[in-house]
Design a protein around this motif. Structure first.
Motif, PDB file in Angstrom:
ATOM      1  N   GLN A  89      21.941  -6.464  -2.851  1.00  9.25           N
ATOM      2  CA  GLN A  89      21.022  -7.501  -3.318  1.00  9.25           C
ATOM      3  C   GLN A  89      20.938  -8.613  -2.272  1.00  9.25           C
ATOM      4  O   GLN A  89      21.963  -9.103  -1.806  1.00  9.25           O
ATOM      5  CB  GLN A  89      21.490  -8.076  -4.656  1.00  9.25           C
ATOM      6  N   ILE A  90      19.737  -8.981  -1.886  1.00  4.66           N
ATOM      7  CA  ILE A  90      19.553 -10.045  -0.912  1.00  4.66           C
ATOM      8  C   ILE A  90      18.404 -10.958  -1.359  1.00  4.66           C
ATOM      9  O   ILE A  90      17.528 -10.552  -2.126  1.00  4.66           O
ATOM     10  CB  ILE A  90      19.250  -9.510   0.511  1.00  4.66           C
ATOM     11  N   ILE A  91      18.457 -12.196  -0.867  1.00  2.47           N
ATOM     12  CA  ILE A  91      17.361 -13.144  -1.048  1.00  2.47           C
ATOM     13  C   ILE A  91      16.614 -13.231   0.272  1.00  2.47           C
ATOM     14  O   ILE A  91      17.234 -13.377   1.334  1.00  2.47           O
ATOM     15  CB  ILE A  91      17.875 -14.538  -1.442  1.00  2.47           C
ATOM     16  N   ILE A  92      15.299 -13.108   0.216  1.00  6.29           N
ATOM     17  CA  ILE A  92      14.522 -13.176   1.455  1.00  6.29           C
ATOM     18  C   ILE A  92      13.401 -14.212   1.308  1.00  6.29           C
ATOM     19  O   ILE A  92      13.003 -14.591   0.199  1.00  6.29           O
ATOM     20  CB  ILE A  92      13.917 -11.788   1.820  1.00  6.29           C
ATOM     21  N   LYS A  93      12.921 -14.675   2.457  1.00  2.00           N
ATOM     22  CA  LYS A  93      11.697 -15.470   2.476  1.00  2.00           C
ATOM     23  C   LYS A  93      10.735 -14.828   3.455  1.00  2.00           C
ATOM     24  O   LYS A  93      11.146 -14.167   4.418  1.00  2.00           O
ATOM     25  CB  LYS A  93      11.977 -16.927   2.842  1.00  2.00           C
ATOM     26  N   THR A  94       9.467 -15.018   3.207  1.00  2.00           N
ATOM     27  CA  THR A  94       8.447 -14.366   4.023  1.00  2.00           C
ATOM     28  C   THR A  94       8.046 -15.247   5.206  1.00  2.00           C
ATOM     29  O   THR A  94       7.911 -16.462   5.083  1.00  2.00           O
ATOM     30  CB  THR A  94       7.187 -14.073   3.191  1.00  2.00           C
ATOM     31  N   LEU A  95       7.870 -14.611   6.356  1.00  2.00           N
ATOM     32  CA  LEU A  95       7.249 -15.257   7.514  1.00  2.00           C
ATOM     33  C   LEU A  95       5.790 -14.835   7.647  1.00  2.00           C
ATOM     34  O   LEU A  95       5.040 -15.425   8.417  1.00  2.00           O
ATOM     35  CB  LEU A  95       8.018 -14.912   8.789  1.00  2.00           C
ATOM     36  N   SER A  96       5.427 -13.790   6.937  1.00  2.00           N
ATOM     37  CA  SER A  96       4.030 -13.392   6.736  1.00  2.00           C
ATOM     38  C   SER A  96       3.960 -12.710   5.377  1.00  2.00           C
ATOM     39  O   SER A  96       4.957 -12.162   4.904  1.00  2.00           O
ATOM     40  CB  SER A  96       3.520 -12.485   7.869  1.00  2.00           C
ATOM     41  N   PRO A  97       2.829 -12.734   4.699  1.00  2.00           N
ATOM     42  CA  PRO A  97       2.751 -12.276   3.302  1.00  2.00           C
ATOM     43  C   PRO A  97       3.066 -10.790   3.157  1.00  2.00           C
ATOM     44  O   PRO A  97       2.802  -9.985   4.054  1.00  2.00           O
ATOM     45  CB  PRO A  97       1.290 -12.557   2.918  1.00  2.00           C
ATOM     46  N   ILE A  98       3.620 -10.433   2.004  1.00  2.00           N
ATOM     47  CA  ILE A  98       3.918  -9.040   1.678  1.00  2.00           C
ATOM     48  C   ILE A  98       2.689  -8.419   1.024  1.00  2.00           C
ATOM     49  O   ILE A  98       2.204  -8.913   0.004  1.00  2.00           O
ATOM     50  CB  ILE A  98       5.125  -8.939   0.731  1.00  2.00           C
ATOM     51  N   SER A  99       2.200  -7.330   1.600  1.00  2.00           N
ATOM     52  CA  SER A  99       0.994  -6.680   1.106  1.00  2.00           C
ATOM     53  C   SER A  99       1.323  -5.290   0.571  1.00  2.00           C
ATOM     54  O   SER A  99       1.905  -4.468   1.285  1.00  2.00           O
ATOM     55  CB  SER A  99      -0.054  -6.565   2.224  1.00  2.00           C
ATOM     56  N   CYS A 100       0.962  -5.041  -0.682  1.00  2.00           N
ATOM     57  CA  CYS A 100       1.158  -3.730  -1.304  1.00  2.00           C
ATOM     58  C   CYS A 100      -0.146  -3.319  -1.967  1.00  2.00           C
ATOM     59  O   CYS A 100      -0.741  -4.099  -2.712  1.00  2.00           O
ATOM     60  CB  CYS A 100       2.270  -3.780  -2.350  1.00  2.00           C
ATOM     61  N   TYR A 101      -0.576  -2.106  -1.710  1.00  2.00           N
ATOM     62  CA  TYR A 101      -1.872  -1.690  -2.224  1.00  2.00           C
ATOM     63  C   TYR A 101      -1.915  -0.178  -2.398  1.00  2.00           C
ATOM     64  O   TYR A 101      -1.023   0.556  -1.959  1.00  2.00           O
ATOM     65  CB  TYR A 101      -2.990  -2.126  -1.283  1.00  2.00           C
ATOM     66  N   SER A 102      -2.987   0.271  -3.023  1.00  2.00           N
ATOM     67  CA  SER A 102      -3.244   1.701  -3.169  1.00  2.00           C
ATOM     68  C   SER A 102      -4.734   1.951  -2.978  1.00  2.00           C
ATOM     69  O   SER A 102      -5.564   1.105  -3.352  1.00  2.00           O
ATOM     70  CB  SER A 102      -2.810   2.189  -4.551  1.00  2.00           C
ATOM     71  N   GLN A 103      -5.054   3.086  -2.394  1.00  3.55           N
ATOM     72  CA  GLN A 103      -6.445   3.489  -2.232  1.00  3.55           C
ATOM     73  C   GLN A 103      -6.883   4.284  -3.462  1.00  3.55           C
ATOM     74  O   GLN A 103      -6.234   5.246  -3.849  1.00  3.55           O
ATOM     75  CB  GLN A 103      -6.616   4.348  -0.971  1.00  3.55           C
ATOM     76  N   MET A 104      -7.984   3.870  -4.054  1.00  2.00           N
ATOM     77  CA  MET A 104      -8.544   4.535  -5.231  1.00  2.00           C
ATOM     78  C   MET A 104      -9.905   5.127  -4.901  1.00  2.00           C
ATOM     79  O   MET A 104     -10.524   4.761  -3.892  1.00  2.00           O
ATOM     80  CB  MET A 104      -8.667   3.545  -6.390  1.00  2.00           C
ATOM     81  N   LEU A 105     -10.373   6.024  -5.766  1.00  2.00           N
ATOM     82  CA  LEU A 105     -11.688   6.642  -5.595  1.00  2.00           C
ATOM     83  C   LEU A 105     -12.620   6.217  -6.718  1.00  2.00           C
ATOM     84  O   LEU A 105     -12.249   6.257  -7.905  1.00  2.00           O
ATOM     85  CB  LEU A 105     -11.573   8.175  -5.580  1.00  2.00           C
TER      86      LEU A 105
END
Length: 251
Positions: free
Chosen positions: A128-144
């Protein structure tokens, strides 16, 4: 491993760029690398499941003062800092050597130089760790769509799909780094600390659609080997485009 490039200029105290500017910083990274290394990462990368991985993450520009928006431009007070994280020694050494050997470089139309290179190590010592972002976290999926056209759905940290996407991405990165080594058992979950901020950015001005991500502090749990991959390679997708660069933050 994280490398910070401290960027300054002899010609100006201000770095002026279009508001959509991430491609300038990615271009800088590739120009600093030896030509064969840059060509490999740009044209091929580490292919897993028919999808290329660059295995480096890039921060957004970091400055002491908040940048100003004027005349359709974003203006950063110099110096600024750019952070690149990667577990690949040849990539890290190439960037560091290129930054120190070049007397000047270009970021857009700005002539700059690297006045200092700093290396930092962030290690995952637990599950378990605590992190901070230096650039945004992007999560996505391609749909049809019903007519067969693709569209992109971005996930938020409050959706289970966000953690699922991060876990699947980390296992691909692990396979790219360690080959046939068995993937550590256990899943990965991520939880926002406080209120994360949604960030939207175009990689370059003429892109049709912006990319989305989330900035802030997060708690991540899972096998420490996968958490180390997250620290070294970045979290989520589009890392080499300026998304998902993180550091550990024990506060």
């Amino acid at each position: 491993m994280h490398i910070s490039l401290y960027i300054n200029s002899h010609e100006s105290k201000i770095l002026k760029l279009p508001c959509s500017n991430l491609h300038f910083f990615q271009s800088l990274v590739y120009k600093l690398l030896p030509p064969d290394r840059a060509a490999f990462l740009h044209d091929q990368g580490y292919v897993i499941d028919n999808r290329p991985l660059k295995l480096f993450a890039m921060s957004w520009p970091i400055s002491e003062k908040v940048p100003k928006l004027e005349d359709g431009l974003i203006k950063f007070d110099l110096p600024i800092r750019i952070v690149i994280s990667t577990p690949i020694t040849s990539t890290m050494d190439g960037i560091a050597s290129g930054a120190l050997m070049n007397e000047y470089m270009h970021i857009g139309s700005n002539v700059v130089f690297c006045e200092k290179v700093e290396v930092n190590y962030y290690n995952s010592v637990s599950d378990q760790i605590i992190i901070k972002t230096l650039s945004p976290i992007s999560c996505y999926s391609q749909m049809l769509r019903s007519d067969g056209r693709k569209y992109t759905v971005y996930f938020s940290p409050f959706e289970k799909e966000f953690s699922n996407s991060i876990y699947n991405n980390l296992t691909r990165k692990y396979r790219a780094i360690y080959g046939t080594a068995e993937i550590p058992k256990g899943t990965v979950e991520i939880f926002p600390i406080g209120t994360p901020k949604e960030r939207v950015a175009k990689f370059k001005v003429n892109d049709s659609f912006p990319m989305k991500g989330w900035s802030g502090r997060f708690k991540i749990s899972g096998p420490k080997e996968l958490l180390q991959v997250a620290l070294d390679c970045g979290l989520g997708a589009k890392n080499s485009l300026g998304f998902g660069c993180i550091v550990s933050d024990g506060k």
